[in-house]
Motif scaffolding. Sequence first.
Motif, PDB file in Angstrom:
ATOM      1  N   TYR A  65       0.829  -1.210   0.000  1.00 25.32           N
ATOM      2  CA  TYR A  65       0.000   0.000   0.000  1.00 25.32           C
ATOM      3  C   TYR A  65       0.858   1.253   0.000  1.00 25.32           C
ATOM      4  CZ  TYR A  65      -3.193  -3.642   1.521  1.00 25.32           C
ATOM      5  OH  TYR A  65      -3.910  -4.809   1.614  1.00 25.32           O
ATOM      6  N   PRO A  66       0.684   2.217  -0.883  1.00 22.91           N
ATOM      7  CA  PRO A  66      -0.246   2.062  -1.989  1.00 22.91           C
ATOM      8  C   PRO A  66       0.340   1.179  -3.091  1.00 22.91           C
ATOM      9  CG  PRO A  66       0.908   4.147  -2.177  1.00 22.91           C
ATOM     10  CD  PRO A  66       1.393   3.493  -0.912  1.00 22.91           C
ATOM     11  N   SER A  67      -0.530   0.459  -3.745  1.00 25.50           N
ATOM     12  CA  SER A  67      -0.131  -0.325  -4.919  1.00 25.50           C
ATOM     13  C   SER A  67      -0.185   0.586  -6.129  1.00 25.50           C
ATOM     14  CB  SER A  67      -1.106  -1.485  -5.112  1.00 25.50           C
ATOM     15  OG  SER A  67      -1.009  -2.424  -4.068  1.00 25.50           O
ATOM     16  N   PHE A  68       0.583   0.266  -7.134  1.00 25.06           N
ATOM     17  CA  PHE A  68       0.527   1.108  -8.334  1.00 25.06           C
ATOM     18  C   PHE A  68       0.695   0.288  -9.599  1.00 25.06           C
ATOM     19  CE2 PHE A  68       4.831   1.429  -6.425  1.00 25.06           C
ATOM     20  CZ  PHE A  68       5.582   0.835  -7.414  1.00 25.06           C
ATOM     21  N   VAL A  79      10.686   5.636 -13.728  1.00 23.06           N
ATOM     22  CA  VAL A  79       9.243   5.577 -13.962  1.00 23.06           C
ATOM     23  C   VAL A  79       8.867   6.531 -15.083  1.00 23.06           C
ATOM     24  CG1 VAL A  79       6.968   5.947 -12.947  1.00 23.06           C
ATOM     25  CG2 VAL A  79       8.821   4.983 -11.558  1.00 23.06           C
ATOM     26  N   VAL A  80       8.171   6.018 -16.095  1.00 24.09           N
ATOM     27  CA  VAL A  80       7.711   6.848 -17.206  1.00 24.09           C
ATOM     28  C   VAL A  80       6.321   7.403 -16.903  1.00 24.09           C
ATOM     29  CG1 VAL A  80       7.130   6.866 -19.673  1.00 24.09           C
ATOM     30  CG2 VAL A  80       9.034   5.447 -18.834  1.00 24.09           C
ATOM     31  N   ARG A  81       5.458   6.530 -16.379  1.00 25.54           N
ATOM     32  CA  ARG A  81       4.092   6.922 -16.033  1.00 25.54           C
ATOM     33  C   ARG A  81       3.641   6.035 -14.889  1.00 25.54           C
ATOM     34  NH1 ARG A  81       2.044   6.486 -20.714  1.00 25.54           N
ATOM     35  NH2 ARG A  81       1.735   8.664 -21.206  1.00 25.54           N
ATOM     36  N   GLN A  82       2.891   6.604 -13.959  1.00 24.51           N
ATOM     37  CA  GLN A  82       2.438   5.807 -12.815  1.00 24.51           C
ATOM     38  C   GLN A  82       1.056   6.218 -12.363  1.00 24.51           C
ATOM     39  OE1 GLN A  82       5.181   4.865  -9.692  1.00 24.51           O
ATOM     40  NE2 GLN A  82       3.666   5.106  -8.062  1.00 24.51           N
ATOM     41  N   ARG A  83       0.330   5.256 -11.883  1.00 28.21           N
ATOM     42  CA  ARG A  83      -0.970   5.539 -11.280  1.00 28.21           C
ATOM     43  C   ARG A  83      -1.090   4.690 -10.011  1.00 28.21           C
ATOM     44  NH1 ARG A  83      -5.823   8.105 -13.838  1.00 28.21           N
ATOM     45  NH2 ARG A  83      -7.245   7.983 -12.081  1.00 28.21           N
ATOM     46  N   ASP A  84      -1.418   5.307  -8.902  1.00 29.04           N
ATOM     47  CA  ASP A  84      -1.606   4.569  -7.655  1.00 29.04           C
ATOM     48  C   ASP A  84      -3.038   4.057  -7.563  1.00 29.04           C
ATOM     49  OD1 ASP A  84       0.924   5.419  -7.157  1.00 29.04           O
ATOM     50  OD2 ASP A  84       0.473   6.505  -5.312  1.00 29.04           O
ATOM     51  N   LEU A  85      -3.220   2.878  -7.001  1.00 29.49           N
ATOM     52  CA  LEU A  85      -4.565   2.391  -6.702  1.00 29.49           C
ATOM     53  C   LEU A  85      -5.017   3.045  -5.398  1.00 29.49           C
ATOM     54  CD1 LEU A  85      -4.332  -1.471  -7.369  1.00 29.49           C
ATOM     55  CD2 LEU A  85      -4.601   0.392  -8.999  1.00 29.49           C
ATOM     56  N   PRO A  86      -6.324   3.212  -5.209  1.00 26.01           N
ATOM     57  CA  PRO A  86      -6.798   3.661  -3.896  1.00 26.01           C
ATOM     58  C   PRO A  86      -6.199   2.737  -2.823  1.00 26.01           C
ATOM     59  CG  PRO A  86      -8.619   3.525  -5.462  1.00 26.01           C
ATOM     60  CD  PRO A  86      -7.423   2.939  -6.144  1.00 26.01           C
ATOM     61  N   THR A  87      -5.823   3.329  -1.683  1.00 27.86           N
ATOM     62  CA  THR A  87      -4.996   2.579  -0.718  1.00 27.86           C
ATOM     63  C   THR A  87      -5.685   1.355  -0.117  1.00 27.86           C
ATOM     64  OG1 THR A  87      -5.653   4.240   0.879  1.00 27.86           O
ATOM     65  CG2 THR A  87      -3.430   4.402  -0.028  1.00 27.86           C
ATOM     66  N   VAL A  88      -6.983   1.202  -0.337  1.00 34.55           N
ATOM     67  CA  VAL A  88      -7.648   0.006   0.193  1.00 34.55           C
ATOM     68  C   VAL A  88      -7.334  -1.242  -0.631  1.00 34.55           C
ATOM     69  CG1 VAL A  88      -9.558   1.198   1.321  1.00 34.55           C
ATOM     70  CG2 VAL A  88      -9.738   0.592  -1.104  1.00 34.55           C
ATOM     71  N   TYR A  89      -6.764  -1.029  -1.821  1.00 35.29           N
ATOM     72  CA  TYR A  89      -6.536  -2.168  -2.705  1.00 35.29           C
ATOM     73  C   TYR A  89      -5.081  -2.634  -2.711  1.00 35.29           C
ATOM     74  CZ  TYR A  89     -11.099  -0.876  -4.512  1.00 35.29           C
ATOM     75  OH  TYR A  89     -12.417  -0.564  -4.634  1.00 35.29           O
ATOM     76  N   PHE A  90      -4.886  -3.944  -2.576  1.00 34.55           N
ATOM     77  CA  PHE A  90      -3.569  -4.571  -2.724  1.00 34.55           C
ATOM     78  C   PHE A  90      -3.480  -5.047  -4.164  1.00 34.55           C
ATOM     79  CE2 PHE A  90      -0.297  -7.719  -2.513  1.00 34.55           C
ATOM     80  CZ  PHE A  90       0.423  -7.543  -1.341  1.00 34.55           C
ATOM     81  N   GLY A  91      -2.649  -4.386  -4.967  1.00 30.03           N
ATOM     82  CA  GLY A  91      -2.566  -4.689  -6.395  1.00 30.03           C
ATOM     83  C   GLY A  91      -1.905  -6.026  -6.683  1.00 30.03           C
ATOM     84  N   GLU A  92      -2.321  -6.622  -7.793  1.00 24.02           N
ATOM     85  CA  GLU A  92      -1.704  -7.884  -8.232  1.00 24.02           C
ATOM     86  C   GLU A  92      -1.353  -7.795  -9.713  1.00 24.02           C
ATOM     87  OE1 GLU A  92      -0.664 -10.659  -6.745  1.00 24.02           O
ATOM     88  OE2 GLU A  92      -1.147 -10.099  -4.691  1.00 24.02           O
ATOM     89  N   THR A 105      -6.595  -7.230  -8.098  1.00 23.28           N
ATOM     90  CA  THR A 105      -6.269  -7.005  -6.692  1.00 23.28           C
ATOM     91  C   THR A 105      -6.247  -8.368  -6.002  1.00 23.28           C
ATOM     92  OG1 THR A 105      -8.603  -6.699  -6.127  1.00 23.28           O
ATOM     93  CG2 THR A 105      -7.293  -4.714  -6.623  1.00 23.28           C
ATOM     94  N   TRP A 106      -5.563  -8.424  -4.868  1.00 19.21           N
ATOM     95  CA  TRP A 106      -5.330  -9.712  -4.207  1.00 19.21           C
ATOM     96  C   TRP A 106      -6.606 -10.307  -3.604  1.00 19.21           C
ATOM     97  CZ3 TRP A 106      -2.036 -10.258   0.879  1.00 19.21           C
ATOM     98  CH2 TRP A 106      -1.865 -11.621   1.160  1.00 19.21           C
ATOM     99  N   ARG A 107      -7.113  -9.672  -2.551  1.00 22.24           N
ATOM    100  CA  ARG A 107      -8.283 -10.243  -1.868  1.00 22.24           C
ATOM    101  C   ARG A 107      -9.487  -9.313  -1.909  1.00 22.24           C
ATOM    102  NH1 ARG A 107      -4.822 -12.967   3.069  1.00 22.24           N
ATOM    103  NH2 ARG A 107      -4.623 -14.999   2.059  1.00 22.24           N
ATOM    104  N   ASN A 108      -9.444  -8.324  -2.835  1.00 20.97           N
ATOM    105  CA  ASN A 108     -10.548  -7.376  -2.941  1.00 20.97           C
ATOM    106  C   ASN A 108     -11.593  -7.839  -3.963  1.00 20.97           C
ATOM    107  OD1 ASN A 108      -7.763  -5.504  -2.686  1.00 20.97           O
ATOM    108  ND2 ASN A 108      -9.355  -5.062  -1.185  1.00 20.97           N
ATOM    109  N   HIS A 109     -11.279  -8.928  -4.698  1.00 17.23           N
ATOM    110  CA  HIS A 109     -12.199  -9.483  -5.710  1.00 17.23           C
ATOM    111  C   HIS A 109     -12.558  -8.467  -6.793  1.00 17.23           C
ATOM    112  CE1 HIS A 109     -12.618 -12.625  -2.751  1.00 17.23           C
ATOM    113  NE2 HIS A 109     -13.059 -11.741  -1.867  1.00 17.23           N
ATOM    114  N   ILE A 110     -11.655  -7.526  -7.026  1.00 18.91           N
ATOM    115  CA  ILE A 110     -11.929  -6.460  -7.990  1.00 18.91           C
ATOM    116  C   ILE A 110     -10.752  -6.308  -8.951  1.00 18.91           C
ATOM    117  CG2 ILE A 110     -11.968  -3.916  -8.155  1.00 18.91           C
ATOM    118  CD1 ILE A 110     -13.930  -3.872  -5.890  1.00 18.91           C
TER     119      ILE A 110
END
Length: 257
Positions: A65-68, A79-92, A105-110
């Motif tokens: 957190y934050p995942s990006f 880094v050329v371009r980056q976007r962070d996920l809302p901090t509630v999400y663990f990116g995969e 996302t890992w356990r967010n089912h989204i």
Amino acid sequence: MTRLSSRLAGLVSGLLLATGGGLPARAEVPVQAYEVVRAYPHDKTAFTEGLFFHDGALYESTGLYPSFIRQVQLETGEVVRQRDLPTVYFGEGMTTLNGKLYSLTWRNHIGFIWKLDDFSPLGGFSYPGEGWALTTDGRRLIMSDGTDQLRFLDPDTLAETGRVSVTADGEPLDQINELEWIDGEVFANLWQDNRIARIDPETGVVKAFIDLTALVPQDAGLDPNDDVLNGIAWDAGGKRLFVTGKRWPQLFEIKLR
Ligand code: DDQ
Ligand code: CA
């Protein structure tokens, strides 16, 4: 021979056949050798969950957190371009198809859909179970979820259209993590394992392992349980294979022998 003893004899020979007469029933999965072509810098704060190479550019998604999601300059690691996920999400994992980025996302089912060009959000989708990694055969998305299953998803509806169980030596192989489609095969990281599996996507059978233990960094700051080998990218045009790991200081180009 009485009826009973001939039946017994049949049973015994059947058993012997089934067990291969005591010999190992199957050949072991071969381990394929490789060489390191070149090492590149990799962001030591990137908890790599997805990696791919597309049209001359490297893309990476991360967890924690934050995942990006980001596009990275291969040679410098910048880094050329980056976007962070809302901090509630663990990116995969992440992959691209038809100008879109798909990320899990890992356990967010989204999952998220982004425009490849500028990372602007295009939508989302949901799925049962955990999200671990994504790749594509150019037609379908292929997803891992930490089990031995590979799911096939329709890139337009995100509906599951099929799945295959991955086996090595006839046994289910779970903890399937980061994925890469390479010339008709799925290359897969296995969580907390220094091997990459080469999987036949039709049958799920592991054709070979690549043991990358020698590439695991020995940095004192790295946690051997969390900062594991993860990330496979294939430059289809240049026929270059890249691998890295979570918070690894380097990304390697390797060549299979
Ligand atoms: N997964 O990538 C295998 C799906 C999940 C890994 C989650 C590891 C969490 C570690 C958090 C502690 C790091 C300081
Ligand atoms: Ca990949």
